[in-house]
Design a protein around this motif. Structure first.
Motif, mmCIF file in Angstrom:
data_model
loop_
_atom_site.group_PDB
_atom_site.id
_atom_site.type_symbol
_atom_site.label_atom_id
_atom_site.label_comp_id
_atom_site.label_asym_id
_atom_site.label_seq_id
_atom_site.Cartn_x
_atom_site.Cartn_y
_atom_site.Cartn_z
ATOM 1 N N ILE A 76 -6.262 0.096 6.611
ATOM 2 C CA ILE A 76 -5.097 -0.528 5.746
ATOM 3 C C ILE A 76 -3.858 -0.195 6.773
ATOM 4 O O ILE A 76 -2.979 -1.035 6.644
ATOM 5 C CB ILE A 76 -4.818 0.605 4.698
ATOM 6 N N VAL A 80 -10.815 0.595 -2.321
ATOM 7 C CA VAL A 80 -9.851 1.281 -1.130
ATOM 8 C C VAL A 80 -10.590 2.795 -0.870
ATOM 9 O O VAL A 80 -10.987 3.459 -1.959
ATOM 10 C CB VAL A 80 -8.338 1.452 -1.745
ATOM 11 N N ASP A 104 -14.608 -5.084 6.046
ATOM 12 C CA ASP A 104 -13.459 -3.967 5.696
ATOM 13 C C ASP A 104 -12.553 -3.761 6.792
ATOM 14 O O ASP A 104 -12.684 -4.476 7.873
ATOM 15 C CB ASP A 104 -14.271 -2.459 5.374
ATOM 16 N N LEU A 116 -9.883 -0.646 3.301
ATOM 17 C CA LEU A 116 -10.270 -1.759 1.915
ATOM 18 C C LEU A 116 -11.192 -2.547 2.376
ATOM 19 O O LEU A 116 -11.642 -3.170 3.599
ATOM 20 C CB LEU A 116 -8.792 -2.742 1.944
ATOM 21 N N PHE A 166 0.654 -1.350 -0.048
ATOM 22 C CA PHE A 166 0.072 0.078 0.096
ATOM 23 C C PHE A 166 0.789 1.129 -0.007
ATOM 24 O O PHE A 166 1.882 1.382 0.808
ATOM 25 C CB PHE A 166 -1.003 0.008 1.148
ATOM 26 N N TRP A 204 -7.734 5.446 5.692
ATOM 27 C CA TRP A 204 -7.863 4.650 4.436
ATOM 28 C C TRP A 204 -8.189 3.345 4.820
ATOM 29 O O TRP A 204 -7.549 2.606 5.843
ATOM 30 C CB TRP A 204 -6.679 4.341 3.558
ATOM 31 N N TRP A 224 -11.552 -5.387 -4.629
ATOM 32 C CA TRP A 224 -11.608 -4.570 -3.688
ATOM 33 C C TRP A 224 -11.730 -2.918 -3.966
ATOM 34 O O TRP A 224 -11.678 -2.593 -5.081
ATOM 35 C CB TRP A 224 -10.267 -4.552 -2.945
#
Length: 144
Positions: free
Chosen positions: A100, A137, A97, A88, A71, A86, A135
């Motif tokens: 990150i 983001v 979810d 994912l 990432f 953030w 996914w």
């Protein structure tokens, strides 16, 4: 050139069956999307920004191959004065979810995708095996 293709797409072959993908290495205003397939179309990495705070990722990994997920550091902040947390999420199930920033240590991510964590150049990275991963983001704004 191969370097430019790897840099723009974010997909790099490290060994015959080991790859690395970088997620979020371009902002939407720098490059909006990328589509690439390698190894006779067996591996695909496609990504597209929906807006400044939402990036769709579609990754296909063939049987017997592994992907290191990297990432980009920019997924931790926005330049507009606000901070960004953030995350994912799995596009097929928005109830799944993960943050990150904390994903390497999240056992539910490892359980869902069969991932493991490898230390590479002193940093922890997620490694996943074969499958089709879709996914999103996304950014949750926080006062920065």
């Amino acid at each position: 050139s191969a370097y430019l293709t790897n840099y723009v797409s974010g997909l790099k072959q490290l060994q015959y069956n080991k790859w690395k993908v970088t997620i979020g290495h371009f902002k939407k205003d720098e490059l909006e999307w990328s589509k690439i397939s390698m190894d006779a179309g067996q591996i695909e990495y496609n990504w597209k920004w929906r807006d400044d705070m939402s990036l769709n990722v579609d990754l296909k990994v063939p049987v017997g191959h592994n992907i290191i997920i990297d990432f980009d550091y920019r997924l931790k902040e926005l330049s507009n004065g606000y901070g960004c947390k953030w995350g994912l999420r799995d596009i097929s199930d928005y109830s799944m979810d993960w943050s990150i920033k904390e994903i390497e240590g999240d056992s539910s991510f490892a359980g869902t995708y069969g991932s493991r964590v490898e230390k590479i150049d002193g940093e922890e990275h997620i490694v996943i095996g074969s499958g089709h991963y879709q996914w999103q983001v996304f950014c949750l704004l926080t006062l920065g």
